[in-house]
Design a protein around this motif. Structure first.
Motif, short mmCIF file in Angstrom:
data_model
loop_
_atom_site.label_atom_id
_atom_site.label_comp_id
_atom_site.label_asym_id
_atom_site.label_seq_id
_atom_site.Cartn_x
_atom_site.Cartn_y
_atom_site.Cartn_z
N HIS A 63 0.81 -1.21 0.00
CA HIS A 63 0.00 0.00 0.00
C HIS A 63 0.85 1.26 0.00
O HIS A 63 0.53 2.24 -0.71
CB HIS A 63 -0.92 -0.01 1.22
N PHE A 64 1.93 1.27 0.78
CA PHE A 64 2.74 2.49 0.83
C PHE A 64 3.55 2.69 -0.45
O PHE A 64 3.82 3.83 -0.84
CB PHE A 64 3.60 2.52 2.09
N ARG A 65 3.95 1.61 -1.10
CA ARG A 65 4.58 1.83 -2.40
C ARG A 65 3.54 2.37 -3.39
O ARG A 65 3.85 3.25 -4.21
CB ARG A 65 5.17 0.53 -2.95
N TYR A 66 2.33 1.90 -3.27
CA TYR A 66 1.25 2.33 -4.17
C TYR A 66 1.01 3.84 -4.08
O TYR A 66 0.76 4.50 -5.10
CB TYR A 66 -0.01 1.55 -3.82
N ILE A 67 1.13 4.42 -2.87
CA ILE A 67 0.91 5.86 -2.73
C ILE A 67 2.22 6.66 -2.84
O ILE A 67 2.25 7.85 -2.58
CB ILE A 67 0.20 6.20 -1.40
N GLY A 68 3.30 5.98 -3.24
CA GLY A 68 4.55 6.68 -3.50
C GLY A 68 5.46 6.87 -2.31
O GLY A 68 6.36 7.70 -2.35
N HIS A 69 5.25 6.09 -1.24
CA HIS A 69 6.07 6.21 -0.04
C HIS A 69 6.51 4.83 0.45
O HIS A 69 6.09 4.37 1.52
CB HIS A 69 5.29 6.94 1.07
N PRO A 70 7.38 4.16 -0.31
CA PRO A 70 7.83 2.82 0.10
C PRO A 70 8.48 2.83 1.48
O PRO A 70 9.04 3.85 1.92
CB PRO A 70 8.86 2.44 -0.98
N LEU A 71 8.42 1.71 2.15
CA LEU A 71 9.07 1.60 3.45
C LEU A 71 10.57 1.71 3.31
O LEU A 71 11.16 1.20 2.34
CB LEU A 71 8.71 0.27 4.11
N PHE A 72 11.20 2.37 4.26
CA PHE A 72 12.64 2.58 4.25
C PHE A 72 13.36 1.23 4.23
O PHE A 72 13.10 0.34 5.06
CB PHE A 72 13.05 3.39 5.48
N ASN A 73 14.26 1.07 3.27
CA ASN A 73 15.08 -0.13 3.06
C ASN A 73 14.28 -1.39 2.81
O ASN A 73 14.72 -2.50 3.12
CB ASN A 73 16.05 -0.37 4.22
N ASP A 74 13.10 -1.25 2.21
CA ASP A 74 12.32 -2.42 1.79
C ASP A 74 12.76 -2.82 0.39
O ASP A 74 12.31 -2.28 -0.61
CB ASP A 74 10.83 -2.07 1.81
N GLU A 75 13.67 -3.76 0.33
CA GLU A 75 14.27 -4.15 -0.94
C GLU A 75 13.24 -4.64 -1.94
O GLU A 75 13.30 -4.32 -3.13
CB GLU A 75 15.32 -5.25 -0.70
#
Length: 356
Positions: A269-281
Motif C-alpha cells: 500500500h505504501f509503495r502504491y501511494i509513492g512512499h515505500p518503506l525505508f530499506n524495503d528491498e
C-alpha cells in the motif's frame, strides 16, 4: 449454495513456496440453505458440503463459536432451516512435515493456559517452508510446548492464528487450544481484533492522516511481490489507515492500523501511494528516493541502511478478546533498536548536526 472461501486472515510469511503451497492458516465457508432444505443438524449439513471436513472438526468449530447462522453463533446440534445464512471458520489440515523442536529464545510478553503473546525479532521466519525447515518461530514453539500433553508434534503450525513477515518485528498471538485458535481466527476475520504498526517510510504522506484502499493480489509481473489493483478486478480488498507521527525531512515515521490483513499489505500500500518503506528491498525502498545528491548524504543513508538491513516495519500493538474469558486484552511493544537508532539519526540529520 456455497458462496466463498476465505484464505489467510493475516500476513503470510514471505512468498508462496516453490511447492505451490500458499500457506493459508484458516478457511472460511459461507452457505445459504436452499428454500427446500429440510431440518438437519448443522454438523451433518456442513460435513456434506465441505470437502475433507470431519464431523469432529466441525463440532470443534461450533464449540469455539466459529459457526454462525444469520450472524449468531450456534452449537453443532442446531437444525438448519431454509434460507439460513451459515458461515464457518476452520483451520486447514496440517501438512506432512516434521517439526524439530529447537531451543530458540522467545520474547514472551504474556502467557496463560489458552494463549501466548510473543514479540518476534526481525529475521525470524514464522513457520517452516521452502528453504526454512528449521530455525523458525514454530521450531521454537515446538520446544516451548514439547512437554504439554495437548501439543501435536505433527502440526507444522501449532497454534498460529496470524503471521508477520520474516523481516518485520513485533507482536504475535499463538493459541494453545484448538478452541482458542478458532476463536481468535474468528476475531481476525470479523475485524474485531486491533493491530497497529509503525513504519519508517520515504517522503511525507499527504494528508497527514488518511486511508489507503486498493485490492491486493500477487503481482502479474513479479510473483515475489504483491501489487495494488485499484479497480478491484484482481486481488482481495485491503484497507490501511495511517497517521503521520513524525516528519523527519526526507523520511517519516507513520502509524498504520489494519482493517484487513493481506500479504505484505502495508508494504504494498505504501509503495502504491509513492512512499515505500525505508530499506524495503522488495518494494524499492532500498534506493535513495528522496533527498540531495551530495556524497555525504548518500553515505548517511547507506549507513542507515546498514544499521537497519530490513524493511522498517514493526507490529507495535495487538488487541483481542480473550478466547476463554471474553476480557479485552491489548499489548504494546517498543520499537526495536535498529529502527529507533535510525530514527534518531534522522532527527540528528534534520537538526543540522554533524552526520555520523
Amino acid at each position: 449454495m456455497k458462496e466463498d472461501i476465505f484464505e489467510d486472515p493475516d500476513f503470510r510469511d514471505e512468498d508462496v513456496d516453490e511447492s505451490g503451497e500458499s500457506g493459508e492458516l484458516f478457511e472460511h465457508h459461507r452457505f445459504v440453505a436452499d428454500v427446500g432444505q429440510g431440518l438437519l443438524r448443522i454438523d451433518k449439513f456442513l460435513v456434506n458440503r465441505i470437502e475433507n471436513a470431519s464431523r469432529s472438526k466441525i463440532q470443534e468449530a461450533a464449540d469455539a463459536g466459529c459457526i454462525l447462522v444469520n450472524e449468531k453463533a450456534v452449537k453443532s446440534n442446531y437444525k438448519v432451516k431454509p434460507g439460513d445464512v451459515i458461515s464457518i471458520v476452520m483451520s486447514y489440515p496440517p501438512r506432512e512435515i516434521e517439526i524439530i523442536p529447537q531451543d530458540i529464545p522467545l520474547n514472551i510478553v504474556y502467557e496463560d493456559d489458552y494463549l501466548i503473546v510473543i514479540n518476534k525479532p526481525p529475521g525470524l521466519v514464522v513457520h517452516p517452508g521452502y528453504g526454512n525447515y528449521t530455525g523458525t518461530l514454530v521450531n521454537a514453539l515446538a520446544w516451548h510446548f514439547k512437554d504439554q500433553p495437548w501439543f501435536n508434534s505433527s502440526d507444522p503450525r501449532p497454534g498460529l492464528v496470524h503471521r508477520i513477515d520474516k523481516d518485520t518485528s513485533g507482536l504475535l498471538v499463538v493459541a494453545k487450544t484448538e478452541e482458542a485458535k478458532m476463536n481468535l481466527a474468528r476475531q481476525f476475520f470479523d475485524k474485531t481484533s486491533t493491530r497497529t504498526y509503525q513504519a519508517l517510510v520515504w517522503g511525507t504522506p499527504e494528508p497527514a492522516s488518511g486511508t489507503i484502499n486498493g485490492h491486493i493480489g500477487r503481482s502479474l509481473k513479479d510473483r515475489k511481490q504483491m501489487a495494488v489493483f485499484p479497480d478491484g478486478e484482481y486481488g482481495k480488498s485491503a484497507v490501511t489507515h495511517y497517521t503521520l507521527l513524525e516528519p523527519l525531512g526526507y523520511v517519516s515515521l507513520v502509524e498504520c492500523r489494519l482493517e484487513t490483513g493481506r500479504t505484505h499489505q502495508i508494504r504494498a500500500h505504501f509503495r502504491y501511494i509513492g512512499h515505500p518503506l525505508f530499506n524495503d528491498e522488495r518494494y524499492g525502498g532500498n534506493q535513495i528516493l528522496k533527498g540531495t545528491t551530495f556524497t555525504k548524504y548518500k553515505q548517511f543513508v547507506e549507513n542507515c541502511f546498514n544499521i537497519l538491513p530490513r524493511q522498517a516495519l514493526h507490529a507495535k500493538t495487538l488487541g483481542f478478546s480473550h478466547p476463554a474469558t471474553g476480557e479485552y486484552m491489548e499489548f504494546n511493544s517498543d520499537l526495536p533498536d535498529d529502527i529507533t537508532t535510525v530514527v534518531e539519526k534522522w532527527r540528528t540529520y534534520i537538526g543540522g548536526r554533524e552526520i555520523d
